[in-house]
Design an enzyme around this catalytic site. Structure first.
Site, PDB file in Angstrom:
ATOM      1  CG  HIS A   1      -1.946  -1.024   1.182  1.00 17.15           C
ATOM      2  ND1 HIS A   1      -3.075  -1.045   0.607  1.00 17.15           N
ATOM      3  CD2 HIS A   1      -1.303  -2.322   1.792  1.00 17.15           C
ATOM      4  CE1 HIS A   1      -3.890  -2.639   1.512  1.00 17.15           C
ATOM      5  NE2 HIS A   1      -2.648  -3.019   2.048  1.00 17.15           N
TER       6      HIS A   1
ATOM      7  CB  SER B   1      14.618  20.204 -15.348  1.00 16.00           C
ATOM      8  OG  SER B   1      14.163  21.730 -14.858  1.00 16.00           O
TER       9      SER B   1
ATOM     10  CE  LYS C   1      12.903  17.141 -11.142  1.00 19.39           C
ATOM     11  NZ  LYS C   1      12.764  15.881 -11.887  1.00 19.39           N
TER      12      LYS C   1
ATOM     13  CD  GLU D   1       9.832   9.610 -16.725  1.00 20.87           C
ATOM     14  OE1 GLU D   1       9.979  10.574 -15.901  1.00 20.87           O
ATOM     15  OE2 GLU D   1      10.171  10.680 -17.869  1.00 20.87           O
TER      16      GLU D   1
END
Length: 476
Positions: free
Chosen positions: A197, A327, A333, A340
């Site tokens: 969870h 980024s 970053k 993805e």
């Protein structure tokens, strides 16, 4: 010399570019279907070329191409037909297939496109007129002999999909499984916290977590094999409606045997040609397996992405390879781009599966499914996406990812779920109270147990040994 020529079919004259091998029916289809700008997938065109080659071989061997009749071929012309079909199968005439994938639902436009290209190219190879009424090889009488779009097109779809799964998807899935299995073995002793969870659970090892992913891909390899198996029955020989009208009784069996020998895939003639022509249940079953593989890819890529989140404010139990700046505004970053990309590819496959289901449910009326080109497009795209996405995800992410041992170890020691191991000693309710106190005070379970002297040190070390929690019976 003009830049155009005029061809004739049963509906009249059609103006075509002078140098193309295709003919009037292809020209009409190009005019009728300017819809997506996407032509029929190359894999399907190559498969159709191989089917035409096998059909010509069988018809030649049965004496049907060269038999006396209205328009027999001589041996040279028959050999030219075989050679031209092989050129299509080998991808040498791909630029001669301009028809949009959204076309007549039986694939007749593409079947006739192949018939015309092969006929005109064969006539050229035989040394005769390349186009027009004097050409030696006729698109319908010779190239399409013993065939209909209704059995040939789905035969080519099965052939293309099965070959792509066998030669591209299954190997990519197997490489992914082996890469994850190797990581699981290397990391079998790295303790970390489990999560259910998205909340802290009892300890496991990083090897166990990655090993579960390896098992998912192992099962995906099996699903790829099942997908191929669902495509083994070929409709060839059923012609228009499944009755086999205008074909030899041996045609279907012999064509399937040739295709099996050429591809090393055990294709067989359809058990029931009426079912094989009318329904695309095998293709639907095939794509259902692809859907399951896509769910696995999406789930694993998402979990890897979560485990690599951070580096300071996330889980960061995995160090993922840095592939590119993440980024345009935030310096330094780095994003989990390979995860993805794989997730997006998998999501597209799930969408294709819905389209396949609709085509199967509403496209098959009576003796023919009339949404086959879209089913072919979706299936072959799904195979390409899963093959390529799995391959790059494996090479550019999984192969070089590394464990963050310090982060794994720290999470285990501060986890409140260690209280589970105290259940046999103090009961569930008292263990739950300890967990709540630890959370409120910021202390560890071990610190509170020592302060309250709930267990002696030996018992405490044994009870809170996280390695004992990763497998039943360890240390007992």
């Amino acid at each position: 010399m003009t830049d155009f020529r005029t061809e004739h079919d049963t509906m009249g004259d059609v103006r075509l570019p002078a140098d193309v091998y295709y003919g009037a029916q292809t020209g009409r289809a190009v005019e009728n279907f300017p819809i997506s700008g996407r032509t029929v997938p190359a894999e399907l065109i190559h498969a159709l070329g191989l089917v035409k080659w096998a059909a010509a071989r069988v018809n030649r061997d049965l004496g049907l191409l060269t038999a006396s009749g209205r328009n027999p071929l001589d041996d040279k012309q028959a050999e030219a037909l075989l050679a031209a079909a092989r050129e299509v199968a080998d991808g040498r005439l791909d630029d001669q297939f301009p028809v949009d994938v959204f076309q007549t639902g039986s694939g007749t436009s593409t079947n006739m496109n192949a018939n015309e290209v092969i006929a005109n190219r064969a006539s050229e190879l035989a040394g005769g007129d390349r186009f027009g009424p004097k050409r030696a090889v006729h698109p319908n009488d010779h190239v399409n002999l013993g065939q209909s779009s209704n059995d040939v097109f789905p035969t080519a779809v099965h052939l293309a999909a099965a070959a792509a799964i066998k030669n591209s998807l299954a190997p990519a899935l197997d490489r992914c499984k082996k890469t994850l299995s190797r990581k699981a073995n290397e990391w079998r002793d790295i303790l970390k916290i489990g999560r259910t969870h998205l909340a802290d659970a009892v300890p496991i090892t990083l090897g166990q977590e990655i090993g579960a992913m390896a098992r998912q891909f192992e099962r995906s390899v099996d699903r790829a094999a099942a997908a191929v198996e669902s495509l083994l029955e070929l409709p060839a020989g059923g012609t228009a409606v499944g009755s086999g009208i205008n074909t030899h009784a041996e045609f279907g069996r012999r064509v399937c045997k040739l295709l099996a020998d050429e591809t090393d895939i055990p294709f067989i003639e359809a058990v029931d040609h009426f079912e094989a022509n009318a329904q695309r249940d095998g293709l639907i079953t095939c794509h259902g397996q692809l859907r399951s593989i896509a769910v696995t890819l999406l789930g694993v890529a998402n979990n890897i992405r979560w485990l690599g989140s951070g580096p300071r404010c996330g889980i960061y139990e995995l160090k993922l390879p840095e592939r590119q700046p993440g980024s345009s505004i935030m310096p330094g970053k780095v994003n989990p781009v390979m995860c993805e990309a794989a997730m997006q590819a998998a999501a597209r496959v799930l969408g294709n599966d819905q389209a396949i289901a609709v085509c199967g449910a509403v496209g098959g009326q009576f003796q023919l499914n009339t949404m086959m080109p879209l089913m072919a497009e979706c299936t072959l795209e799904s195979i390409r996406l899963l093959s390529a996405a799995t391959d790059v995800f494996t090479r550019f992410c999984l192969a070089d990812m590394q464990p963050n041992v310090e982060s794994c170890r720290a999470a285990v020691e501060k986890s409140l779920s260690l209280a589970v191991a105290l259940n046999p000693y103090i009961g569930y309710e008292q263990a739950a109270a300890l967990a709540k106190e630890a959370f409120q005070t910021g202390k560890t379970i071990r610190q509170i147990c020592r302060e309250r002297e709930i267990l002696d040190e030996e018992q405490l070390d044994k009870a809170l040994d996280p390695r004992r929690m990763t497998r039943p019976g360890i240390g007992d």
